[in-house]
Design a protein around this motif. Structure first.
Motif, PDB file in Angstrom:
ATOM      1  N   ALA A 100     -53.206  41.239   0.349  1.00  0.00           N
ATOM      2  CA  ALA A 100     -53.636  39.952  -0.227  1.00  0.00           C
ATOM      3  C   ALA A 100     -52.747  39.565  -1.406  1.00  0.00           C
ATOM      4  N   ILE A 101     -52.382  40.526  -2.239  1.00  0.00           N
ATOM      5  CA  ILE A 101     -51.472  40.253  -3.358  1.00  0.00           C
ATOM      6  C   ILE A 101     -50.123  39.760  -2.829  1.00  0.00           C
ATOM      7  N   ALA A 102     -49.592  40.460  -1.826  1.00  0.00           N
ATOM      8  CA  ALA A 102     -48.286  40.101  -1.271  1.00  0.00           C
ATOM      9  C   ALA A 102     -48.315  38.723  -0.614  1.00  0.00           C
ATOM     10  N   LYS A 103     -49.336  38.469   0.176  1.00  0.00           N
ATOM     11  CA  LYS A 103     -49.405  37.204   0.907  1.00  0.00           C
ATOM     12  C   LYS A 103     -49.626  36.026  -0.048  1.00  0.00           C
ATOM     13  N   THR A 104     -50.495  36.204  -1.025  1.00  0.00           N
ATOM     14  CA  THR A 104     -50.740  35.131  -1.991  1.00  0.00           C
ATOM     15  C   THR A 104     -49.485  34.876  -2.821  1.00  0.00           C
ATOM     16  N   GLY A 105     -48.825  35.937  -3.231  1.00  0.00           N
ATOM     17  CA  GLY A 105     -47.576  35.790  -3.983  1.00  0.00           C
ATOM     18  C   GLY A 105     -46.522  35.037  -3.186  1.00  0.00           C
ATOM     19  N   ARG A 106     -46.487  35.300  -1.898  1.00  0.00           N
ATOM     20  CA  ARG A 106     -45.538  34.608  -1.025  1.00  0.00           C
ATOM     21  C   ARG A 106     -45.777  33.101  -1.038  1.00  0.00           C
ATOM     22  N   TYR A 107     -47.027  32.690  -0.904  1.00  0.00           N
ATOM     23  CA  TYR A 107     -47.314  31.251  -0.850  1.00  0.00           C
ATOM     24  C   TYR A 107     -47.182  30.586  -2.217  1.00  0.00           C
ATOM     25  N   ILE A 108     -47.435  31.315  -3.277  1.00  0.00           N
ATOM     26  CA  ILE A 108     -47.197  30.761  -4.617  1.00  0.00           C
ATOM     27  C   ILE A 108     -45.698  30.530  -4.809  1.00  0.00           C
ATOM     28  N   ALA A 109     -44.893  31.522  -4.415  1.00  0.00           N
ATOM     29  CA  ALA A 109     -43.438  31.375  -4.523  1.00  0.00           C
ATOM     30  C   ALA A 109     -42.943  30.222  -3.649  1.00  0.00           C
ATOM     31  N   LEU A 110     -43.488  30.102  -2.446  1.00  0.00           N
ATOM     32  CA  LEU A 110     -43.100  29.006  -1.560  1.00  0.00           C
ATOM     33  C   LEU A 110     -43.482  27.652  -2.159  1.00  0.00           C
TER      34      LEU A 110
END
Length: 153
Positions: free
Chosen positions: A128-138
């Motif tokens: 969840a941390i990795a996936k959320t971080g991905r969309y924040i960066a995107l």
């Protein structure tokens, strides 16, 4: 939020879910397009994409837990050596590799985590941390790039 916004979020969820599985899906274009359109809040867009992508990884985890018993079957999708190498890599680098679950090879990591019976709460937290971080960066990247694309020359 109107019907268009609801449909947009459903589309985002489905694309994010599919992108996290072994299916050849990508969710970035849909995410960026919906962000630029602006018919849903960015916070909600990130949340829906993150939940969809995380749940897709949960499916991989569950498949990993279930598929181990078929490891020696002729139809098994990877060779014994490939599976051994993936398990060695995961054992060497540990659960922290789940923070890379957003990357193109991340689907395999989430399946291996299931095969190796990683504690589910730890799996879910790191993914969840990795996936959320991905969309924040995107979202940040789209915010920087999109004005130039929308405005044109």
């Amino acid at each position: 939020m109107g019907m268009d916004g609801s449909l947009s979020l459903l589309t985002m969820f489905a694309a994010a879910f599919g992108a996290a599985t072994i299916l050849p899906f990508q969710s970035e274009i849909i995410f960026a397009a919906l962000q630029v359109r602006g018919d849903v809040s960015l916070f909600v867009l990130i949340a829906v994409a993150s939940v969809g992508n995380t749940l897709g990884s949960v499916l991989n985890y569950v498949m990993g837990r279930a598929i181990e018993r078929f490891r020696h079957s002729r139809w098994f999708p990877v060779t014994e050596r490939q599976l051994d190498r993936a398990q060695e890599w995961y054992n060497r680098w540990g659960v922290w590799t789940l923070l890379l679950s957003w990357a193109p090879f991340g689907d395999a990591v989430t399946v291996v985590a299931g095969i190796l019976r990683t504690r589910f709460w730890l799996f879910l937290t790191l993914v969840a941390i990795a996936k959320t971080g991905r969309y924040i960066a995107l979202a940040l990247l789209t915010d920087q790039v999109a004005p130039g694309l929308v405005a044109g020359p």
